[in-house]
Scaffold this motif. Structure first.
Motif, mmCIF file in Angstrom:
data_model
loop_
_atom_site.group_PDB
_atom_site.id
_atom_site.type_symbol
_atom_site.label_atom_id
_atom_site.label_comp_id
_atom_site.label_asym_id
_atom_site.label_seq_id
_atom_site.Cartn_x
_atom_site.Cartn_y
_atom_site.Cartn_z
ATOM 1 N N TYR A 1 0.956 -1.209 0.117
ATOM 2 C CA TYR A 1 -0.025 -0.040 -0.142
ATOM 3 C C TYR A 1 0.938 1.381 0.054
ATOM 4 O O TYR A 1 0.419 2.463 -0.600
ATOM 5 N N TRP B 1 4.454 1.723 -0.580
ATOM 6 C CA TRP B 1 5.461 1.704 -1.561
ATOM 7 C C TRP B 1 5.185 2.007 -3.031
ATOM 8 O O TRP B 1 5.714 2.706 -3.568
ATOM 9 N N PRO B 2 3.941 1.394 -3.553
ATOM 10 C CA PRO B 2 3.821 1.868 -4.985
ATOM 11 C C PRO B 2 3.434 3.303 -5.015
ATOM 12 O O PRO B 2 3.788 3.820 -6.299
ATOM 13 N N PRO B 3 2.480 3.956 -4.266
ATOM 14 C CA PRO B 3 2.277 5.399 -4.613
ATOM 15 C C PRO B 3 3.598 6.097 -4.410
ATOM 16 O O PRO B 3 3.797 7.224 -5.321
ATOM 17 N N ILE C 1 6.660 5.157 -5.181
ATOM 18 C CA ILE C 1 7.400 4.691 -6.613
ATOM 19 C C ILE C 1 6.669 5.300 -7.750
ATOM 20 O O ILE C 1 7.312 6.045 -8.737
ATOM 21 N N LYS C 2 5.322 5.626 -7.882
ATOM 22 C CA LYS C 2 4.814 6.393 -8.936
ATOM 23 C C LYS C 2 4.997 7.686 -8.906
ATOM 24 O O LYS C 2 5.049 8.284 -10.006
ATOM 25 N N ALA C 3 5.125 8.312 -7.563
ATOM 26 C CA ALA C 3 5.312 9.650 -7.400
ATOM 27 C C ALA C 3 6.827 9.746 -7.782
ATOM 28 O O ALA C 3 7.111 10.860 -8.543
ATOM 29 N N ASP D 1 8.534 8.119 -10.132
ATOM 30 C CA ASP D 1 8.524 7.941 -11.382
ATOM 31 C C ASP D 1 8.091 9.228 -11.990
ATOM 32 O O ASP D 1 8.428 9.488 -13.153
ATOM 33 N N GLU D 2 7.003 9.710 -11.665
ATOM 34 C CA GLU D 2 6.292 10.935 -12.327
ATOM 35 C C GLU D 2 7.262 11.841 -12.107
ATOM 36 O O GLU D 2 7.467 12.985 -13.094
ATOM 37 N N ARG D 3 8.099 12.073 -10.922
ATOM 38 C CA ARG D 3 8.792 13.210 -10.876
ATOM 39 C C ARG D 3 9.930 13.216 -11.772
ATOM 40 O O ARG D 3 10.551 13.997 -12.339
#
Length: 144
Positions: free
Chosen positions: A12, A14-16, A18-20, A22-24
């Motif tokens: 729950y 770690w994925p947000p 990593i996503k943030a 990656d977006e950055r």
């Protein structure tokens, strides 16, 4: 407990993150590529400005040289007109002087002829008729 925390975090939390991240990273990458593109466009614009500036300088130099040539031609034309006008004035003055000299000579001839007639009258002590002796007086004028 630790394993539950690690499992929960990996599922729950770690994925947000990593996503943030990656977006950055994508935004940073896009920003860097945009900056590189802007630098290339700036270099192209500077080259274009330099080319246009050189063309403008060449054109302005040509315009200046054309203006200088026109000014020299105008000055030469004015000099030519002034010399021509001066020659005309000089010729008119010479002609006028010649006319005055010829008039003065003619007047002098007439005066000398009149003096000669008076002198002859006094020598002969009689009147000389100008009408009768017109031919003689005319020859006298031409000789003088």
């Amino acid at each position: 407990m630790f394993l539950i925390l690690v499992g929960f975090t990996m599922k729950y939390v770690w994925p947000p993150i990593i996503k943030a991240l990656d977006e950055r990273a994508a935004k940073i990458k896009d920003g860097l590529s945009a900056a590189d593109k802007a630098k290339a466009e700036l270099a192209g614009a500077e080259a274009q400005i330099a080319k246009e500036l050189a063309a403008t300088k060449a054109e302005s130099g040509k315009l200046i040289s054309d203006a200088e040539k026109r000014a020299a031609a105008i000055v030469d034309a004015a000099k030519g007109k002034a010399e021509e006008e001066g020659a005309k004035i000089l010729a008119a003055a010479k002609a006028d002087a010649e006319q005055q000299v010829s008039r003065a000579r003619e007047a002098l001839r007439e005066q000398v002829a009149a003096l000669a007639v008076k002198g002859a009258e006094q020598i002969l002590q009689k009147e000389v008729n100008a009408g009768v002796h017109a031919d003689l007086l005319a020859r006298l004028k031409t000789e003088l």
